[in-house]
Design a protein around this motif. Structure first.
Motif, PDB file in Angstrom:
ATOM      1  N   VAL A 180     -13.126  64.108  43.272  1.00  0.00           N
ATOM      2  CA  VAL A 180     -14.128  63.140  42.741  1.00  0.00           C
ATOM      3  C   VAL A 180     -13.669  61.505  42.794  1.00  0.00           C
ATOM      4  CG1 VAL A 180     -14.909  64.726  40.909  1.00  0.00           C
ATOM      5  CG2 VAL A 180     -12.938  63.347  40.579  1.00  0.00           C
ATOM      6  N   GLY A 181     -12.655  61.348  43.932  1.00  0.00           N
ATOM      7  CA  GLY A 181     -12.351  59.884  44.214  1.00  0.00           C
ATOM      8  C   GLY A 181     -10.950  59.497  44.027  1.00  0.00           C
ATOM      9  N   THR A 182      -9.977  60.452  43.584  1.00  0.00           N
ATOM     10  CA  THR A 182      -8.753  60.281  43.540  1.00  0.00           C
ATOM     11  C   THR A 182      -7.965  60.347  44.876  1.00  0.00           C
ATOM     12  OG1 THR A 182      -8.128  62.172  42.794  1.00  0.00           O
ATOM     13  CG2 THR A 182      -8.189  60.515  40.926  1.00  0.00           C
TER      14      THR A 182
ATOM     15  N   ALA B 226      -7.695  54.095  42.272  1.00  0.00           N
ATOM     16  CA  ALA B 226      -8.554  55.074  42.304  1.00  0.00           C
ATOM     17  C   ALA B 226      -9.863  54.647  41.967  1.00  0.00           C
ATOM     18  CB  ALA B 226      -8.083  56.208  41.845  1.00  0.00           C
ATOM     19  N   GLN B 227     -11.064  55.145  42.671  1.00  0.00           N
ATOM     20  CA  GLN B 227     -12.340  54.852  42.241  1.00  0.00           C
ATOM     21  C   GLN B 227     -12.997  56.300  41.863  1.00  0.00           C
ATOM     22  OE1 GLN B 227     -13.671  51.669  42.081  1.00  0.00           O
ATOM     23  NE2 GLN B 227     -11.684  50.799  42.866  1.00  0.00           N
ATOM     24  N   ILE B 228     -12.792  56.645  40.538  1.00  0.00           N
ATOM     25  CA  ILE B 228     -13.089  57.721  40.004  1.00  0.00           C
ATOM     26  C   ILE B 228     -14.706  57.996  40.140  1.00  0.00           C
ATOM     27  CG2 ILE B 228     -13.150  59.648  38.321  1.00  0.00           C
ATOM     28  CD1 ILE B 228     -10.283  58.772  37.867  1.00  0.00           C
ATOM     29  N   GLN B 229     -15.258  58.927  40.496  1.00  0.00           N
ATOM     30  CA  GLN B 229     -17.045  59.232  40.362  1.00  0.00           C
ATOM     31  C   GLN B 229     -17.261  60.056  39.070  1.00  0.00           C
ATOM     32  OE1 GLN B 229     -18.775  60.856  43.935  1.00  0.00           O
ATOM     33  NE2 GLN B 229     -17.176  59.618  45.235  1.00  0.00           N
ATOM     34  N   HIS B 230     -17.029  59.362  38.059  1.00  0.00           N
ATOM     35  CA  HIS B 230     -17.158  59.762  36.646  1.00  0.00           C
ATOM     36  C   HIS B 230     -18.552  60.788  36.575  1.00  0.00           C
ATOM     37  CE1 HIS B 230     -13.643  58.104  35.032  1.00  0.00           C
ATOM     38  NE2 HIS B 230     -14.014  56.786  35.618  1.00  0.00           N
ATOM     39  N   GLN B 231     -19.790  60.154  36.996  1.00  0.00           N
ATOM     40  CA  GLN B 231     -21.008  61.015  36.799  1.00  0.00           C
ATOM     41  C   GLN B 231     -20.706  62.399  37.586  1.00  0.00           C
ATOM     42  OE1 GLN B 231     -23.530  60.237  34.989  1.00  0.00           O
ATOM     43  NE2 GLN B 231     -24.495  62.121  35.454  1.00  0.00           N
ATOM     44  N   ARG B 232     -20.212  62.167  38.828  1.00  0.00           N
ATOM     45  CA  ARG B 232     -19.999  63.616  39.619  1.00  0.00           C
ATOM     46  C   ARG B 232     -19.093  64.413  38.773  1.00  0.00           C
ATOM     47  NH1 ARG B 232     -20.177  65.014  45.241  1.00  0.00           N
ATOM     48  NH2 ARG B 232     -20.369  62.827  45.464  1.00  0.00           N
ATOM     49  N   LEU B 233     -17.974  63.776  37.850  1.00  0.00           N
ATOM     50  CA  LEU B 233     -17.450  64.893  37.272  1.00  0.00           C
ATOM     51  C   LEU B 233     -17.944  65.450  36.155  1.00  0.00           C
ATOM     52  CD1 LEU B 233     -14.489  65.885  36.455  1.00  0.00           C
ATOM     53  CD2 LEU B 233     -13.879  63.606  35.318  1.00  0.00           C
ATOM     54  N   MET B 234     -18.585  64.556  35.481  1.00  0.00           N
ATOM     55  CA  MET B 234     -19.418  65.015  34.151  1.00  0.00           C
ATOM     56  C   MET B 234     -20.409  66.144  34.469  1.00  0.00           C
ATOM     57  SD  MET B 234     -19.926  61.792  31.706  1.00  0.00           S
ATOM     58  CE  MET B 234     -20.793  60.956  32.794  1.00  0.00           C
TER      59      MET B 234
END
Length: 280
Positions: free
Chosen positions: A177-179, A188-196
């Motif tokens: 998810v971006g790490t 790192a640019q984490i894709q928080h929406q994808r993770l949720m």
């Protein structure tokens, strides 16, 4: 003290008000006491993960014996996890030696092969009470000598994650998810929406690889978004090697080697304590 598998250790962590477990790469036996000191300071269960390279260097049985002995003497609930292994024979060796958790990494395969191989590993591990982690998607960076270039990064999709969990019943799933593995100087640019969305679709403990380089705010948000296990390795290694370079440079050949290592271990303890407290 019997080593804990991941679900049992996570349950203990939650009871101590931890939202997630840090899983910390051990690179050599000299570092090991520092991990237990950090767990004592933070009143945290301890998850130690070993690369296949380190396991082959030190020996699977030696690692189990050393970690089990310290867990018993220090009264720290501990999980010993084999990280990023694509060889079922090595996984079998780890299970037979007494590792309490393993990771089968089939992220380089197509999803059908990854699912099939993960199921075989689960069939091997579950009767022994050993938890299994798998990985879906390709996380960039370097891990134990293996490199995934930026153009080969593949983010985990919600549909694939749901299918993977439904068809394997894996204990925890590492998601892309971006790490980035080994990231130390960047962010790192984490894709928080994808993770949720993956969290909602799977209801299974999720793992964040490449924990070094993630800001504290992003880490708290990722943990709140469904991450239950966070892998951290590069940061301890950088601190340990940096301190060793300083002390060896200043030392004399007649000095005891321990004098060179004590400051390095103290630096590792400080990093681990800080990370553990971040996951509360």
């Amino acid at each position: 003290m019997k080593l804990y598998n991941f679900p049992a250790l996570l349950q203990l962590a939650k009871a101590r008000n931890y939202k997630a477990l840090g899983s910390f790469n051990l690179h050599c036996l000299e570092m090991l006491p520092a991990y237990f000191r950090a767990a004592q300071r933070a009143d945290s269960p301890l998850m130690i993960q070993i690369s296949t390279g380190t396991a082959e260097y030190l020996g699977y049985q030696l690692l189990v014996d050393a970690v089990s002995s310290l867990a018993a003497s220090e009264q720290i609930p501990t999980c010993l996890h084999l990280d990023h292994c694509s060889d079922p024979r090595a996984i079998r060796t780890a299970i037979d030696a007494g590792f309490s958790s393993v990771m089968y990494d089939g992220s380089h395969l197509n999803i059908d092969e990854n699912i099939a191989n993960t199921r075989l590993v689960i069939e091997m591990a579950r009767p022994r009470g050993v938890s299994v982690e798998a990985e879906l998607g390709a996380i960039g960076g370097a891990e134990d000598g293996k490199m995934v270039a930026a153009e080969d990064i593949s983010f985990t999709t919600v549909a694939d994650a749901k299918r993977f969990v439904d068809e394997t019943g894996v204990d925890m799933l590492a998601v892309s998810v971006g790490t980035v593995h080994g990231l130390y100087t960047g962010k790192a640019q984490i894709q928080h929406q994808r993770l949720m969305e993956i969290t909602a679709a799977t209801a299974t403990p999720l793992v964040l690889h490449g924990g070094t380089g993630v800001s504290d705010d992003d880490m708290r948000r990722a943990v709140s978004g469904g991450i239950d296990k966070v892998n951290v390795g590069t940061e301890m290694n950088v601190q340990w090697v940096g301190r060793c370079k300083e002390t060896f440079e200043k030392g004399k050949v007649s000095d005891s080697v321990r004098k060179f290592l004590i400051p390095a271990n103290e630096a590792v303890t400080n990093v681990l304590t800080e990370k553990m407290n971040l996951f509360r």
